[in-house]
Motif scaffolding. Sequence first.
Motif, PDB file in Angstrom:
ATOM      1  N   ILE A  80      18.542   1.696 -17.849  1.00  0.00           N
ATOM      2  CA  ILE A  80      17.195   1.533 -18.395  1.00  0.00           C
ATOM      3  C   ILE A  80      17.268   0.943 -19.798  1.00  0.00           C
ATOM      4  N   GLN A  81      18.209   1.418 -20.598  1.00  0.00           N
ATOM      5  CA  GLN A  81      18.359   0.926 -21.965  1.00  0.00           C
ATOM      6  C   GLN A  81      18.691  -0.562 -21.986  1.00  0.00           C
ATOM      7  N   PHE A  82      19.569  -1.000 -21.069  1.00  0.00           N
ATOM      8  CA  PHE A  82      20.010  -2.388 -21.055  1.00  0.00           C
ATOM      9  C   PHE A  82      19.290  -3.254 -20.018  1.00  0.00           C
ATOM     10  N   ASN A  83      18.298  -2.659 -19.321  1.00  0.00           N
ATOM     11  CA  ASN A  83      17.514  -3.381 -18.311  1.00  0.00           C
ATOM     12  C   ASN A  83      18.387  -4.015 -17.233  1.00  0.00           C
ATOM     13  N   VAL A  84      19.289  -3.234 -16.672  1.00  0.00           N
ATOM     14  CA  VAL A  84      20.191  -3.707 -15.627  1.00  0.00           C
ATOM     15  C   VAL A  84      20.085  -2.778 -14.411  1.00  0.00           C
ATOM     16  N   ASN A  85      19.519  -3.277 -13.316  1.00  0.00           N
ATOM     17  CA  ASN A  85      19.475  -2.536 -12.041  1.00  0.00           C
ATOM     18  C   ASN A  85      18.997  -1.091 -12.190  1.00  0.00           C
ATOM     19  N   GLU A  86      17.890  -0.887 -12.911  1.00  0.00           N
ATOM     20  CA  GLU A  86      17.417   0.477 -13.149  1.00  0.00           C
ATOM     21  C   GLU A  86      17.083   1.222 -11.863  1.00  0.00           C
ATOM     22  N   SER A  87      16.300   0.584 -10.983  1.00  0.00           N
ATOM     23  CA  SER A  87      15.881   1.263  -9.755  1.00  0.00           C
ATOM     24  C   SER A  87      17.060   1.561  -8.842  1.00  0.00           C
ATOM     25  N   GLU A  88      18.015   0.636  -8.778  1.00  0.00           N
ATOM     26  CA  GLU A  88      19.176   0.850  -7.920  1.00  0.00           C
ATOM     27  C   GLU A  88      20.000   2.053  -8.388  1.00  0.00           C
ATOM     28  N   LEU A  89      20.221   2.148  -9.694  1.00  0.00           N
ATOM     29  CA  LEU A  89      21.012   3.270 -10.204  1.00  0.00           C
ATOM     30  C   LEU A  89      20.252   4.588 -10.109  1.00  0.00           C
ATOM     31  N   ALA A  90      18.945   4.555 -10.379  1.00  0.00           N
ATOM     32  CA  ALA A  90      18.145   5.776 -10.234  1.00  0.00           C
ATOM     33  C   ALA A  90      18.146   6.236  -8.784  1.00  0.00           C
ATOM     34  N   SER A  91      18.037   5.289  -7.859  1.00  0.00           N
ATOM     35  CA  SER A  91      18.050   5.636  -6.436  1.00  0.00           C
ATOM     36  C   SER A  91      19.404   6.179  -6.010  1.00  0.00           C
ATOM     37  N   THR A  92      20.476   5.563  -6.517  1.00  0.00           N
ATOM     38  CA  THR A  92      21.821   6.055  -6.213  1.00  0.00           C
ATOM     39  C   THR A  92      21.995   7.479  -6.721  1.00  0.00           C
ATOM     40  N   GLN A  93      21.525   7.721  -7.916  1.00  0.00           N
ATOM     41  CA  GLN A  93      21.610   9.065  -8.492  1.00  0.00           C
ATOM     42  C   GLN A  93      20.824  10.058  -7.650  1.00  0.00           C
ATOM     43  N   PHE A  94      19.609   9.679  -7.248  1.00  0.00           N
ATOM     44  CA  PHE A  94      18.745  10.573  -6.461  1.00  0.00           C
ATOM     45  C   PHE A  94      19.384  10.907  -5.124  1.00  0.00           C
ATOM     46  N   TRP A  95      19.774   9.875  -4.365  1.00  0.00           N
ATOM     47  CA  TRP A  95      20.309  10.110  -3.023  1.00  0.00           C
ATOM     48  C   TRP A  95      21.674  10.783  -3.070  1.00  0.00           C
ATOM     49  N   SER A  96      22.460  10.489  -4.081  1.00  0.00           N
ATOM     50  CA  SER A  96      23.749  11.156  -4.229  1.00  0.00           C
ATOM     51  C   SER A  96      23.555  12.653  -4.449  1.00  0.00           C
ATOM     52  N   THR A  97      22.560  13.004  -5.261  1.00  0.00           N
ATOM     53  CA  THR A  97      22.273  14.417  -5.528  1.00  0.00           C
ATOM     54  C   THR A  97      21.737  15.112  -4.281  1.00  0.00           C
ATOM     55  N   VAL A  98      20.806  14.468  -3.579  1.00  0.00           N
ATOM     56  CA  VAL A  98      20.229  15.063  -2.368  1.00  0.00           C
ATOM     57  C   VAL A  98      21.310  15.280  -1.307  1.00  0.00           C
ATOM     58  N   CYS A  99      22.118  14.253  -1.070  1.00  0.00           N
ATOM     59  CA  CYS A  99      23.161  14.343  -0.039  1.00  0.00           C
ATOM     60  C   CYS A  99      24.256  15.336  -0.407  1.00  0.00           C
ATOM     61  N   SER A 100      24.450  15.571  -1.706  1.00  0.00           N
ATOM     62  CA  SER A 100      25.527  16.466  -2.127  1.00  0.00           C
ATOM     63  C   SER A 100      25.292  17.906  -1.698  1.00  0.00           C
ATOM     64  N   PHE A 101      24.035  18.280  -1.406  1.00  0.00           N
ATOM     65  CA  PHE A 101      23.781  19.637  -0.916  1.00  0.00           C
ATOM     66  C   PHE A 101      24.545  19.881   0.390  1.00  0.00           C
ATOM     67  N   VAL A 102      24.688  18.836   1.186  1.00  0.00           N
ATOM     68  CA  VAL A 102      25.442  18.941   2.443  1.00  0.00           C
ATOM     69  C   VAL A 102      26.911  18.608   2.219  1.00  0.00           C
ATOM     70  N   THR A 103      27.187  17.459   1.596  1.00  0.00           N
ATOM     71  CA  THR A 103      28.578  17.000   1.482  1.00  0.00           C
ATOM     72  C   THR A 103      29.432  17.939   0.631  1.00  0.00           C
ATOM     73  N   LEU A 104      28.863  18.403  -0.480  1.00  0.00           N
ATOM     74  CA  LEU A 104      29.635  19.310  -1.344  1.00  0.00           C
ATOM     75  C   LEU A 104      29.900  20.639  -0.639  1.00  0.00           C
ATOM     76  N   ALA A 105      28.904  21.120   0.117  1.00  0.00           N
ATOM     77  CA  ALA A 105      29.100  22.365   0.876  1.00  0.00           C
ATOM     78  C   ALA A 105      30.184  22.198   1.923  1.00  0.00           C
ATOM     79  N   VAL A 106      30.217  21.035   2.597  1.00  0.00           N
ATOM     80  CA  VAL A 106      31.254  20.777   3.612  1.00  0.00           C
ATOM     81  C   VAL A 106      32.635  20.743   2.960  1.00  0.00           C
ATOM     82  N   PHE A 107      32.746  20.076   1.819  1.00  0.00           N
ATOM     83  CA  PHE A 107      34.039  20.040   1.131  1.00  0.00           C
ATOM     84  C   PHE A 107      34.461  21.439   0.667  1.00  0.00           C
TER      85      PHE A 107
END
Length: 198
Positions: free
Chosen positions: A166-193
Amino acid sequence: MIPPCPSSALPFCRLFRRLTKCHYNWCLYPHYQYSDPPTVFATLSSDASLGSRLLGTLKKPLVAAALLGFILALLGWQMPEELSGSFELLGKGAGGLAIFATGIVLFTRKILVNKAIVGTVFSKNILFPLVVWAIMLALGATSELQRLVVLTLAIPTATMPTTLAIQFNVNESELASTQFWSTVCSFVTLAVFLLALS
């Protein structure tokens, strides 16, 4: 803490003007949470010469701190006990602050789903921990060390890259989305690990 090296290569791709979206996603996925993102975003957002980019990158406090920490770790230096209490207090407050920052960032950006984001989240949450786990098994690492390393790698993407995007105006939505989906999916993936490593 020693910074990871996969995303360290990314600025050099940009320096020689060979950066593609594929390089961007694959270089950044393993460890968004450490100190390399300032280097990445500084070089991605600049059209200056090679020398000025390198100098500008090394002037970033997070980059300089990471390099200094890496050198001190290699030398075996330990933090004095007088300072460790203060840093421990800062570390304990970082988790709550990160959650607060995550909420603000995700509220202000549109959440996307595309092949690049799915591939990045899959790689960060599943593929990269599995590959490292397989390597550790092949090398005969202790189960305690395997658990420590694999669970650390399976932790979802952190807030810093999105904030810097956001600060450097580079792929803001892509990184925010990656952060969001990574966190959501981690409820399952981290538990499996956790179950697999217990």
